[in-house]
Design a protein around this motif. Structure first.
Motif, short mmCIF file in Angstrom:
data_model
loop_
_atom_site.label_atom_id
_atom_site.label_comp_id
_atom_site.label_asym_id
_atom_site.label_seq_id
_atom_site.Cartn_x
_atom_site.Cartn_y
_atom_site.Cartn_z
N UNK A 1 12.35 -25.87 -27.01
CA UNK A 1 11.42 -25.44 -25.95
C UNK A 1 11.60 -23.94 -25.68
N UNK A 2 12.85 -23.48 -25.62
CA UNK A 2 13.12 -22.06 -25.41
C UNK A 2 12.51 -21.23 -26.54
N UNK A 3 12.66 -21.69 -27.76
CA UNK A 3 12.12 -20.97 -28.91
C UNK A 3 10.60 -20.90 -28.85
N UNK A 4 9.97 -22.01 -28.48
CA UNK A 4 8.51 -22.06 -28.41
C UNK A 4 7.98 -21.18 -27.28
N UNK A 5 8.64 -21.21 -26.12
CA UNK A 5 8.12 -20.50 -24.95
C UNK A 5 8.44 -19.00 -24.98
N UNK A 6 9.64 -18.65 -25.44
CA UNK A 6 10.07 -17.25 -25.32
C UNK A 6 10.35 -16.59 -26.67
N UNK A 7 10.41 -17.36 -27.74
CA UNK A 7 10.69 -16.80 -29.06
C UNK A 7 12.16 -16.49 -29.28
N UNK B 1 11.18 -29.75 -18.42
CA UNK B 1 10.41 -30.17 -19.59
C UNK B 1 11.26 -31.01 -20.55
N UNK B 2 12.54 -30.66 -20.67
CA UNK B 2 13.43 -31.47 -21.51
C UNK B 2 13.49 -32.90 -20.99
N UNK B 3 13.63 -33.05 -19.69
CA UNK B 3 13.74 -34.39 -19.12
C UNK B 3 12.43 -35.17 -19.22
N UNK B 4 11.31 -34.45 -19.23
CA UNK B 4 10.02 -35.11 -19.49
C UNK B 4 10.02 -35.65 -20.93
N UNK B 5 10.50 -34.83 -21.86
CA UNK B 5 10.57 -35.26 -23.26
C UNK B 5 11.48 -36.47 -23.41
#
Length: 417
Positions: free
Chosen positions: A139-145, A177-181
Motif C-alpha cells: 500500500x505504501x509503495x502504491x500510494x507514495x512510491x 487500509x491494511x485492516x480492511x484488506x
C-alpha cells in the motif's frame, strides 16, 4: 565438494508441522561443544533469511536453536546439553501438535533418518507478521512510491524502513487500509513465474535474485519477491497495529505487530492502564492529566530539594576547618555538577587537596578531587590500590567511584593527605 541444495518442504506446504529426513552431514558446532550443525536432505525449518528470524522446534528429539542457509544449503544447529527434552519443551510440543510429545533421541550422524517437528505457534505468528508487512509495504509503495529498504522480523517486533517520510496521518490511513484488506479474507498466492513471465511482471524486490524467483501476491494490494512462508488468506493475519514510527535515514522506520502478537501487546497495555487507573483512582481518560500533574509536582519538589541541599552544602562547607591544607566532604544525594562546583570553590580556599564524596556505604561513593598545587592522581591511585576505586583524570582534578565504607575511605585519605 559442493553440497546439494536442501529441499525446502516449507515452500511446498507452509502449514505442515512434522517431517522425515536423512542427515547428510553432522558436525560439532565451532562455538559450542554441546551443539551440532546438521544438514538434511529436506526440511520444514525455515532459516534466518530475508530479514526474518528462523523457525524453532525439535529435530531427532533435540531442540533446534538456530537455522541458517548458505548457497541453498540449510544448516540446523541442535542443542544436546539438556539431555531429555525439558518439561517446557514437552509442553510446547503438545501445544504445537495437539498430540503427545515424543522425546526419543535419534543418533546424530550422516545417513541417519530423523523426525522433525517445527514450533507451529512460532511459525504461524511469523507468517501473520510477514503477510501483514507485505500488505502494508504494498500500500505504501502504491500510494507514495516509497520502497521498503529494510525489513526485520524478530520474535517481538517487526520493523520496516521506507525510502521516504510518511506523515502520522498517512500512516494511520495505511494501517486502516491494511485492516480492511485483512477483513476481506483475500487468498494469498505463491507462484514461480518463468523468466519471460517475470520480465512482464511489476513486483517489489529489495535485491537482485539469481535463479528461480518466488512471487507472493496479495491481489489488489501487493506483488513481491519473497522466500518466506505466508498465511493462505489475509483473514488469518487477524489484525495489524502500528506500534511506533520515527524518521530514519531520510525516510521513516515503522514498527508493527500482527495477529496474536498484536493481541498480546494490547493486553499488556491494557494491564498497564488498569494498574494506573487503580493507582490514581481515576478513569482511563484522566490518566494522562494525572501523570502530567504528578510529573510537574515531582519536578517542583526536586527543585525545592535541590535548593535545600545546596543551602545545607553551603553550611557544611562553611563549617570545614580552615587551619589545614586539605578539605574532605562526604554528602549523599548530590549531583555531579554541584559536587564539581563545590570542589572548584574549595580549591580556591585550600592549598592542598579538596575532595568531595557523594553516596553511602551500601551503594558506594562517587568522588571528585581537585587541587591547584598537587597531583590529584596520587590520591586516585591510593584509592585504586587500597580499595579498588575506578577513575582518574588530570593532575588538577580527578573523578571516579569506589565501593567501600566511609571509614575505609577516610583511612586511605589519612595516609596520603
Amino acid at each position: 565438494m559442493s553440497m546439494t541444495e536442501t529441499i525446502k518442504l516449507y515452500d511446498r506446504d507452509a502449514y505442515a508441522i512434522e517431517f522425515e529426513a536423512d542427515i547428510i552431514s553432522c558436525e560439532p558446532n565451532k562455538a559450542d561443544d554441546k551443539q551440532f550443525d546438521i544438514i538434511l536432505n529436506q526440511t520444514l525449518f525455515f532459516p534466518e533469511e530475508g530479514g526474518q528470524s528462523p523457525d524453532m522446534g525439535i529435530l531427532g528429539g533435540y531442540r533446534v536453536v538456530d537455522v541458517q542457509i548458505k548457497n541453498g544449503v540449510i544448516t540446523h544447529t541442535v542443542d544436546i546439553s539438556a539431555g531429555d527434552c525439558c518439561e517446557a519443551e514437552k509442553e510446547a510440543g503438545k501445544q504445537i501438535t495437539d498430540n503427545e510429545f515424543e522425546p526419543e533421541k535419534a543418533e546424530l550422524a550422516a545417513g541417519v533418518h530423523v523426525h522433525g517437528k517445527i514450533d507451529w505457534q512460532h511459525r504461524f505468528y511469523n507468517m501473520q507478521q510477514h503477510s501483514g508487512e507485505h500488505i502494508f509495504s504494498g500500500i505504501v509503495h502504491r500510494r507514495f512510491g516509497f520502497e521498503n529498504v529494510g525489513f526485520h522480523l524478530s520474535d517481538s517486533v517487526v520493523t520496516m524502513d521506507f525510502s521516504g517520510v510518511i506523515s502520522p496521518e498517512d500512516i494511520a490511513e495505511v494501517e486502516h487500509e491494511v485492516n480492511v484488506a485483512i477483513s476481506k479474507n483475500i487468498p494469498i498466492e505463491v507462484t514461480y513465474p518463468s523468466r519471460d513471465e517475470l520480465a512482464q511482471l511489476e513486483y517489489r524486490s529489495k535485491i537482485e535474485i539469481e535463479g528461480q524467483v518466488r512471487i507472493v501476491t496479495v491481489p489488489g494490494y501487493d506483488v513481491c519477491a519473497c522466500c518466506a512462508p505466508h498465511v493462505k488468506r489475509t483473514g488469518e493475519i487477524g489484525m495489524l497495529k502500528v506500534m511506533n514510527y520515527q524518521n530514519y535515514k531520510g525516510g521513516v522506520r515503522i514498527s508493527i505487530l500482527c495477529g496474536f502478537r498484536a493481541l498480546e501487546a494490547f493486553r499488556q497495555k491494557c494491564d498497564i492502564i488498569s494498574e494506573l487507573m487503580g493507582i490514581f483512582t481515576t478513569n482511563q481518560e484522566a490518566i494522562v492529566d494525572n501523570v502530567t500533574k504528578l510529573k510537574a509536582v515531582n519536578q517542583s519538589l526536586k527543585s525545592e530539594l535541590g535548593t535545600a541541599k545546596s543551602a545545607l552544602l553551603d553550611y557544611k562547607v562553611a563549617e570545614l576547618p580552615t587551619d589545614t591544607d586539605n578539605a574532605v566532604l562526604f554528602e549523599d544525594g548530590i549531583d555531579t555538577n554541584t559536587a564539581r562546583n563545590c570542589v572548584n570553590g574549595l580549591v580556591e580556599k585550600y592549598s592542598g587537596f579538596s575532595a568531595f564524596f557523594t553516596g553511602n556505604d551500601e551503594a558506594g561513593y562517587s568522588f571528585i578531587i581537585g587541587s591547584k598545587n598537587a597531583d590529584c592522581n596520587t590520591v586516585a591511585a591510593a584509592l585504586r590500590n587500597k580499595l579498588g576505586a575506578r577513575g582518574g583524570g588530570k593532575p588538577v582534578m580527578v573523578q571516579g567511584s569506589v565501593k567501600a565504607a566511609k571509614s575505609e575511605i577516610e583511612e586511605v585519605l589519612k595516609e596520603v593527605l
